[in-house]
Design an enzyme around this catalytic site. Structure first.
Site, mmCIF file in Angstrom:
data_model
loop_
_atom_site.group_PDB
_atom_site.id
_atom_site.type_symbol
_atom_site.label_atom_id
_atom_site.label_comp_id
_atom_site.label_asym_id
_atom_site.label_seq_id
_atom_site.Cartn_x
_atom_site.Cartn_y
_atom_site.Cartn_z
ATOM 1 C CB ALA A 76 -0.920 0.007 1.222
ATOM 2 C CG PHE A 113 4.463 2.238 4.088
ATOM 3 C CD1 PHE A 113 3.634 2.964 3.255
ATOM 4 C CD2 PHE A 113 5.626 2.850 4.547
ATOM 5 C CE1 PHE A 113 3.941 4.264 2.888
ATOM 6 C CE2 PHE A 113 5.948 4.152 4.192
ATOM 7 C CZ PHE A 113 5.101 4.857 3.356
ATOM 8 C CB CYS A 114 4.863 0.907 -1.212
ATOM 9 S SG CYS A 114 5.962 1.052 -2.631
ATOM 10 C CG PHE A 115 7.852 4.697 0.108
ATOM 11 C CD1 PHE A 115 8.890 5.293 -0.590
ATOM 12 C CD2 PHE A 115 6.578 4.781 -0.408
ATOM 13 C CE1 PHE A 115 8.667 5.967 -1.781
ATOM 14 C CE2 PHE A 115 6.333 5.453 -1.602
ATOM 15 C CZ PHE A 115 7.378 6.042 -2.290
#
Length: 307
Positions: free
Chosen positions: A81, A146-148
């Site tokens: 996400a 979380f993508c990052f």
């Protein structure tokens, strides 16, 4: 030889329409009715996008998201996400192309490298010393919410911190890749939306933090476009959407991206464009109506790589 690309810049759109438009660009390229396209865009309202196979559970705080007025959409691409902010904090890009549009377009990792090299050159032009990371091992069991929180192959970092998060989906001879370039961040919002992350900012940075100033959407867009031109000798000309692309995007909103069925569970990306639906009782989206089509200047499942 590289096929000339269209540079498409759209005004801020909601999550369903943004993702429907990206898929419409891919389907048009697969059908041969549209050119390969580099698109720059942003989000209104700010929106959480889920990877197409990602579970929507307690790790994403939807009550907090609702209180913050955030949208929710499921991407046609995989991965984790992202909280997409408006154009003051983020520039989002997408590339829709097919085999033969440039050398290596038929290979997943090579397309990541091709796009990453251009993005890196554009961000370097802004003064940020970004570097592409080497090929990384893929472990689906280690995929964060979380993508990052994770950097994938050929993604971009500054001093070991991720500044661009991307995802790709291949379909037949074509592919769609899109990603977020972080101009700035809203730490409190990230922490509220991703409450189980130890610190959603621990693995990421922003251009504002690196440069000591926040580049504008327009400045960043121009620099990235120039990166594609200079690194790849790309013939990149500004263009708008065709009527068929607008119609298909609106159909995809009604039938897919705007539905609870897709948002809650996700589905594999379609190969064939859906048949036009019966006229919708609501008025068409103003940004995709004929009078509103102006534009400013310029291991996961097989066939997918996501940051």
């Amino acid at each position: 030889m590289t096929t000339p690309f269209r540079l498409l810049v759209t005004e801020p759109l909601d999550g369903a329409l943004n993702m429907a438009l990206d898929e419409a660009l891919l389907l048009g390229r697969l059908a041969g009715t549209a050119p390969p396209t580099l698109r720059f865009f942003s989000w209104q309202p700010a929106t959480i996008s889920l990877g197409y196979g990602q579970t929507l559970d307690h790790r994403i705080a939807m009550e907090a998201a609702s209180a913050l007025g955030l949208g929710l959409v499921r991407r046609p691409t995989g991965g984790s996400a992202i909280l997409h902010e408006g154009p003051e904090l983020e520039l989002t890009y997408s590339v829709a192309a097919r085999t033969g549009d440039f050398e290596g377009a038929g290979d997943l990792l090579e397309t990541y490298r091709w796009i990453g090299a251009a993005l890196a050159a554009g961000i370097n032009r802004l003064g940020a010393p970004v570097e592409m990371v080497p090929v990384q091992p893929s472990d689906p069991t280690a995929m964060p919410t979380f993508c990052f929180a994770r950097t994938g192959s050929y993604e971009l970092e500054v001093a070991g911190l991720k500044v661009v998060g991307s995802a790709q989906r291949r379909q037949g001879s074509g592919f769609l890749q899109h990603g977020a370039v972080m101009l700035g961040a809203a730490p409190d919002r990230l922490r509220r939306v991703f409450p189980t992350e130890r610190d959603p900012l621990a693995g990421m940075t922003t251009l504002e933090a690196v440069l000591g100033r926040r580049p504008s959407f327009e400045e960043t867009m121009a620099s990235l476009a120039e990166g594609f031109r200079t690194v790849h000798g790309l013939d990149l000309a500004a263009g708008g959407l065709g009527a068929e692309e607008m119609e298909l995007a609106e159909s995809l909103v009604r039938e897919k991206y705007g539905t609870d069925r897709w948002t809650q569970s996700g589905r594999a990306m379609t190969v064939t464009a859906p048949h036009p639906a019966a006229p919708h009782p609501a008025a068409p989206h103003p940004t995709l109506s004929p009078e509103g089509r102006g534009f400013s200047i310029p291991s996961p499942p097989k066939g997918e790589r996501a940051g």
